[in-house]
Design a protein around this motif. Structure first.
Motif, PDB file in Angstrom:
ATOM      1  N   PRO A  30      36.842 -12.442  30.546  1.00 52.79           N
ATOM      2  CA  PRO A  30      37.564 -11.212  30.205  1.00 52.79           C
ATOM      3  C   PRO A  30      37.767 -11.079  28.697  1.00 52.79           C
ATOM      4  O   PRO A  30      37.980 -12.071  28.005  1.00 52.79           O
ATOM      5  N   VAL A  31      37.678  -9.859  28.226  1.00 55.91           N
ATOM      6  CA  VAL A  31      38.046  -9.585  26.837  1.00 55.91           C
ATOM      7  C   VAL A  31      39.574  -9.542  26.777  1.00 55.91           C
ATOM      8  O   VAL A  31      40.214  -8.861  27.578  1.00 55.91           O
ATOM      9  N   ILE A  32      40.135 -10.326  25.884  1.00 61.41           N
ATOM     10  CA  ILE A  32      41.602 -10.322  25.717  1.00 61.41           C
ATOM     11  C   ILE A  32      41.907  -9.383  24.546  1.00 61.41           C
ATOM     12  O   ILE A  32      41.587  -9.717  23.403  1.00 61.41           O
ATOM     13  N   PRO A  33      42.472  -8.235  24.794  1.00 60.23           N
ATOM     14  CA  PRO A  33      42.714  -7.305  23.689  1.00 60.23           C
ATOM     15  C   PRO A  33      43.782  -7.826  22.729  1.00 60.23           C
ATOM     16  O   PRO A  33      44.618  -8.657  23.104  1.00 60.23           O
ATOM     17  N   SER A  51      48.830 -13.145  23.933  1.00 60.15           N
ATOM     18  CA  SER A  51      48.377 -14.540  24.013  1.00 60.15           C
ATOM     19  C   SER A  51      49.507 -15.458  24.437  1.00 60.15           C
ATOM     20  O   SER A  51      49.330 -16.328  25.304  1.00 60.15           O
ATOM     21  N   ALA A  52      50.681 -15.239  23.851  1.00 52.80           N
ATOM     22  CA  ALA A  52      51.822 -16.078  24.219  1.00 52.80           C
ATOM     23  C   ALA A  52      52.215 -15.813  25.675  1.00 52.80           C
ATOM     24  O   ALA A  52      52.556 -16.733  26.417  1.00 52.80           O
ATOM     25  N   GLY A  53      52.132 -14.542  26.086  1.00 54.91           N
ATOM     26  CA  GLY A  53      52.492 -14.187  27.468  1.00 54.91           C
ATOM     27  C   GLY A  53      51.607 -14.878  28.485  1.00 54.91           C
ATOM     28  O   GLY A  53      52.076 -15.292  29.556  1.00 54.91           O
ATOM     29  N   LEU A  54      50.325 -15.011  28.143  1.00 56.15           N
ATOM     30  CA  LEU A  54      49.388 -15.634  29.082  1.00 56.15           C
ATOM     31  C   LEU A  54      49.690 -17.112  29.295  1.00 56.15           C
ATOM     32  O   LEU A  54      49.203 -17.715  30.247  1.00 56.15           O
ATOM     33  N   GLN A  55      50.472 -17.686  28.394  1.00 59.05           N
ATOM     34  CA  GLN A  55      50.871 -19.098  28.569  1.00 59.05           C
ATOM     35  C   GLN A  55      52.034 -19.215  29.551  1.00 59.05           C
ATOM     36  O   GLN A  55      52.396 -20.318  29.945  1.00 59.05           O
TER      37      GLN A  55
END
Ligand code: FAD
Length: 140
Positions: free
Chosen positions: A114-117, A123-127
């Motif tokens: 996936p492209v991470i916009p 980015s921090a949220g995905l952790q």
């Protein structure tokens, strides 16, 4: 002929099934980096909405069915390197070790990432356990 396929989702399994259909003597091995061979990625939204209650029902075919077609499935096995001169595929095995798998023909069916916009905080949220990608059965 030894056919090795990297990737056990739609593309990889379609290739494996078709190879066996065309040549039942073909020795087909599929290596995949997860434990979800031949699952319906497209069905993930129906699992998230609750229309599909049991995620395992998203499997197009069971492991037993795939085996009955003469396809060897190697789950949790990550392809690391292709040796083109020796026709060997170096893999990380489920126990953390490594193994070479010989091939005569190799198919790469590893999908996309996936492209991470660039959204501030993403980015921090995905952790955390509150922000998710929707891409794989493991994500679901
Ligand atoms: C939520 C969602 C809904 C969708 N709905 C639809 C739809 O309605 N209709 C439609 O046509 N399409 C839909 N799609 C798209 C469809 O799911 C993809 O096009 C399809 O899954 C791509 O299949 P693939 O086999 O190419 O790759 P993937 O499904 O991404 O599979 C990649 C495979 O490669 C393996 N792999 C990757 N790297 C390695 C490695 N180094 N070693 C070993 N194995 C590796 C993975 O473990 C996996 O088995 C949807 C996708 C999503 C995310």
């Amino acid at each position: 002929m030894r056919l090795v396929i990297i990737g056990g989702s739609d593309a990889g399994i379609a290739g494996a099934l078709r190879a066996r259909e065309l040549d039942p003597s073909c020795d087909v091995t599929v290596v995949l980096d997860d434990a979800y061979p031949n699952f319906s990625i497209c069905g993930i939204p129906y699992y998230l909405s609750g229309e599909v209650v049991d995620w395992s029902k998203l499997a197009h075919r069971t492991l037993e069915e795939l085996s009955s077609y003469g396809i060897a499935i190697r789950m949790n096995t990550r392809a690391l390197a292709i040796d083109r001169s020796r026709h060997q595929l170096l893999c990380r095995t489920p126990d953390g070790g490594s193994q070479e798998i010989p091939w005569d023909r190799l198919i790469i069916a590893t999908g996309a990432t996936p492209v991470i916009p660039t959204i501030e905080g993403l980015s921090a949220g995905l952790q955390t356990d509150r922000v998710f990608l929707v891409h794989t059965i493991a994500d679901a």
